[in-house]
Scaffold this motif. Structure first.
Motif, PDB file in Angstrom:
ATOM      1  N   LYS A 122      44.085  35.191  34.288  1.00  0.00           N
ATOM      2  CA  LYS A 122      44.746  33.908  34.050  1.00  0.00           C
ATOM      3  C   LYS A 122      44.349  33.351  32.690  1.00  0.00           C
ATOM      4  CE  LYS A 122      43.066  30.273  36.007  1.00  0.00           C
ATOM      5  NZ  LYS A 122      42.583  29.351  37.057  1.00  0.00           N
ATOM      6  N   HIS A 123      43.063  33.372  32.397  1.00  0.00           N
ATOM      7  CA  HIS A 123      42.604  32.810  31.132  1.00  0.00           C
ATOM      8  C   HIS A 123      42.894  33.736  29.954  1.00  0.00           C
ATOM      9  CE1 HIS A 123      40.568  28.932  31.911  1.00  0.00           C
ATOM     10  NE2 HIS A 123      40.678  29.367  33.164  1.00  0.00           N
ATOM     11  N   VAL A 124      43.022  35.017  30.200  1.00  0.00           N
ATOM     12  CA  VAL A 124      43.531  35.898  29.144  1.00  0.00           C
ATOM     13  C   VAL A 124      44.948  35.466  28.766  1.00  0.00           C
ATOM     14  CG1 VAL A 124      44.240  38.259  28.600  1.00  0.00           C
ATOM     15  CG2 VAL A 124      42.074  37.849  29.795  1.00  0.00           C
ATOM     16  N   ASN A 125      45.761  35.183  29.774  1.00  0.00           N
ATOM     17  CA  ASN A 125      47.120  34.716  29.501  1.00  0.00           C
ATOM     18  C   ASN A 125      47.134  33.337  28.847  1.00  0.00           C
ATOM     19  OD1 ASN A 125      49.294  36.626  30.395  1.00  0.00           O
ATOM     20  ND2 ASN A 125      48.067  36.623  32.256  1.00  0.00           N
ATOM     21  N   TYR A 126      46.155  32.503  29.166  1.00  0.00           N
ATOM     22  CA  TYR A 126      46.057  31.217  28.473  1.00  0.00           C
ATOM     23  C   TYR A 126      45.855  31.423  26.964  1.00  0.00           C
ATOM     24  CZ  TYR A 126      45.463  28.560  32.879  1.00  0.00           C
ATOM     25  OH  TYR A 126      45.630  27.962  34.104  1.00  0.00           O
ATOM     26  N   LEU A 179      50.685  30.965  36.815  1.00  0.00           N
ATOM     27  CA  LEU A 179      49.516  31.835  36.700  1.00  0.00           C
ATOM     28  C   LEU A 179      48.457  31.421  37.714  1.00  0.00           C
ATOM     29  CD1 LEU A 179      49.232  32.075  32.819  1.00  0.00           C
ATOM     30  CD2 LEU A 179      49.637  33.998  34.367  1.00  0.00           C
ATOM     31  N   ARG A 180      48.239  30.124  37.861  1.00  0.00           N
ATOM     32  CA  ARG A 180      47.281  29.637  38.850  1.00  0.00           C
ATOM     33  C   ARG A 180      47.759  29.981  40.263  1.00  0.00           C
ATOM     34  NH1 ARG A 180      46.301  23.537  36.640  1.00  0.00           N
ATOM     35  NH2 ARG A 180      44.711  23.430  38.262  1.00  0.00           N
ATOM     36  N   GLN A 181      49.065  29.885  40.467  1.00  0.00           N
ATOM     37  CA  GLN A 181      49.630  30.210  41.771  1.00  0.00           C
ATOM     38  C   GLN A 181      49.409  31.689  42.104  1.00  0.00           C
ATOM     39  OE1 GLN A 181      50.738  27.711  43.410  1.00  0.00           O
ATOM     40  NE2 GLN A 181      51.930  28.487  45.116  1.00  0.00           N
ATOM     41  N   MET A 182      49.606  32.557  41.118  1.00  0.00           N
ATOM     42  CA  MET A 182      49.403  33.986  41.345  1.00  0.00           C
ATOM     43  C   MET A 182      47.944  34.275  41.665  1.00  0.00           C
ATOM     44  SD  MET A 182      50.343  37.226  38.871  1.00  0.00           S
ATOM     45  CE  MET A 182      52.072  37.400  39.353  1.00  0.00           C
ATOM     46  N   GLU A 183      47.041  33.652  40.947  1.00  0.00           N
ATOM     47  CA  GLU A 183      45.623  33.859  41.213  1.00  0.00           C
ATOM     48  C   GLU A 183      45.254  33.368  42.608  1.00  0.00           C
ATOM     49  OE1 GLU A 183      41.854  33.241  38.404  1.00  0.00           O
ATOM     50  OE2 GLU A 183      42.685  31.341  39.086  1.00  0.00           O
ATOM     51  N   GLU A 184      45.812  32.213  42.988  1.00  0.00           N
ATOM     52  CA  GLU A 184      45.487  31.621  44.284  1.00  0.00           C
ATOM     53  C   GLU A 184      46.036  32.445  45.443  1.00  0.00           C
ATOM     54  OE1 GLU A 184      44.152  27.749  46.290  1.00  0.00           O
ATOM     55  OE2 GLU A 184      43.758  28.687  44.355  1.00  0.00           O
ATOM     56  N   VAL A 185      47.285  32.914  45.314  1.00  0.00           N
ATOM     57  CA  VAL A 185      47.872  33.646  46.439  1.00  0.00           C
ATOM     58  C   VAL A 185      47.172  34.990  46.637  1.00  0.00           C
ATOM     59  CG1 VAL A 185      49.753  34.898  45.255  1.00  0.00           C
ATOM     60  CG2 VAL A 185      50.059  34.105  47.609  1.00  0.00           C
ATOM     61  N   VAL A 186      46.686  35.608  45.568  1.00  0.00           N
ATOM     62  CA  VAL A 186      45.894  36.835  45.720  1.00  0.00           C
ATOM     63  C   VAL A 186      44.622  36.537  46.506  1.00  0.00           C
ATOM     64  CG1 VAL A 186      44.548  38.580  44.498  1.00  0.00           C
ATOM     65  CG2 VAL A 186      46.820  37.957  43.666  1.00  0.00           C
TER      66      VAL A 186
END
Length: 339
Positions: free
Chosen positions: A38-42, A221-228
């Motif tokens: 996520k933070h790489v994408n940030y 991106l936060r949603q993807m991290e959270e659902v994983v």
């Protein structure tokens, strides 16, 4: 200031390469000192925003003076080498918009130094739309050079999608529900039926949105991290469990998210995470699909894919990739596990 007087350079926006140096945020270092996807994408996002600043078109000016919201609508990122806390990253943004493209396109490369040698760490392709602000008074017509990339709604440049009738939504995202619900829900059941999938319903919070009303790319991106995180816990292989049991952490070599339509602040977002394949017990790919319900029909607002592997923590500095064992493979495939 008006659209005629904004000191912009579309020649720079469309033609010049931008280079800048960045550091990952401290928040992104969750396991030892490695930086999550996520933070790489940030960092990729910030590099693109810096490119707009260099062309005299920072996101603030676009919105305040031209009434245009800068929205990243497609983010496709490959992580080639791990980033660490305090790394100094060299970011290069190369414009790649072609004549007739309905979105602004950029290629972003993040590089850093390892053992005295330059290393290409991240390669990303980013697409941007300019969304006229209609929450307040109507904005003026965008400048002619930017008009081809202005859309009435996010995703308007994409082909129309099939309209899907939906079951009556349940009222189960009250504040007392906390992170929302993954339990029995008629819409989630419709979306996950027959698939190796996990569903999550959640009220879109204000901090995930921008330009006063809509969910932004960083929110997805936060949603993807959270659902994983929720999916792995639901399958009995939560991140903490595998850390405690065997010092394994999930690693992400590739992620992509594409915004298909708009999701608005405080709408209920239905997120479906579907395992698509496990490859040679070494990586698995999953798809994330996000929906809202409007006028008794499903509106898909985003889709994405993410590839995961697992790494064994060997020290506070080092890790190495490992093969999945039977417990993990069975969990990913939705099969009963022995624990």
């Amino acid at each position: 200031m008006t659209a005629d007087t904004v000191p912009m350079s579309t020649k720079s926006l469309f033609g010049n390469t931008t280079r800048t140096t960045l550091r990952p945020r401290y928040e992104g270092s969750n396991i030892c000192t490695w930086i999550g996807f996520k933070h790489v994408n940030y960092l990729v996002e910030e590099a693109v925003l810096e490119h707009f600043r260099g062309a005299g078109l920072p996101a603030r000016t676009l919105f305040e003076e031209l009434g245009l919201g800068l929205d990243i609508v497609d983010l496709d990122t490959r992580i080639l080498h791990a980033l660490h806390m305090d790394d100094l990253v060299d970011a290069e943004v190369v414009p790649a918009t072609k004549e007739g493209d309905p979105v602004l396109v950029f290629k972003v490369t993040l590089s850093l130094e390892r053992d005295g040698q330059p290393v290409k760490a991240v390669a990303s392709k980013v697409k941007v739309s300019l969304r006229p602000a209609d929450y307040l008074r109507s904005a003026a017509e965008p400048p002619a050079e930017l008009a081809p990339f202005a859309v009435a709604r996010l995703g308007a440049h994409l082909p129309d999608r099939q309209v899907v009738p939906v079951a009556a939504p349940a009222d189960n995202t009250a504040l007392s529900q906390g992170r929302g619900t993954t339990a029995a829900d008629p819409v989630l059941e419709q979306l996950t039926e027959g698939d190796n999938a996990f569903g999550w319903k959640w009220r879109i919070p204000y901090p995930y949105c921008h330009f006063t009303e809509r969910l932004q790319m960083s929110g997805y991106l936060r949603q993807m991290e959270e659902v994983v995180d929720l999916f792995l816990a639901d399958r009995g292989i939560s991140i903490k469990q595998l850390l405690d049991d065997r010092k394994w952490i999930p690693v992400v070599p590739h992620s992509r998210i594409q915004i298909l339509d708009e999701a608005l602040m405080e709408e209920d977002l239905y997120t479906v995470y579907t395992v698509e394949g496990v490859f040679k017990d070494f990586t698995y790919t999953s798809r994330m699909d996000c929906y809202v319900v409007r006028d008794c029909r499903l509106v898909q607002t985003a889709t994405g894919r993410i590839t995961h592997g697992y790494a064994l923590i060997e020290s506070r500095r080092d890790w190495r990739l490992v093969n999945f064992d039977d417990r993990v493979v069975r969990a990913l495939n939705g099969e009963p596990t022995a624990g």
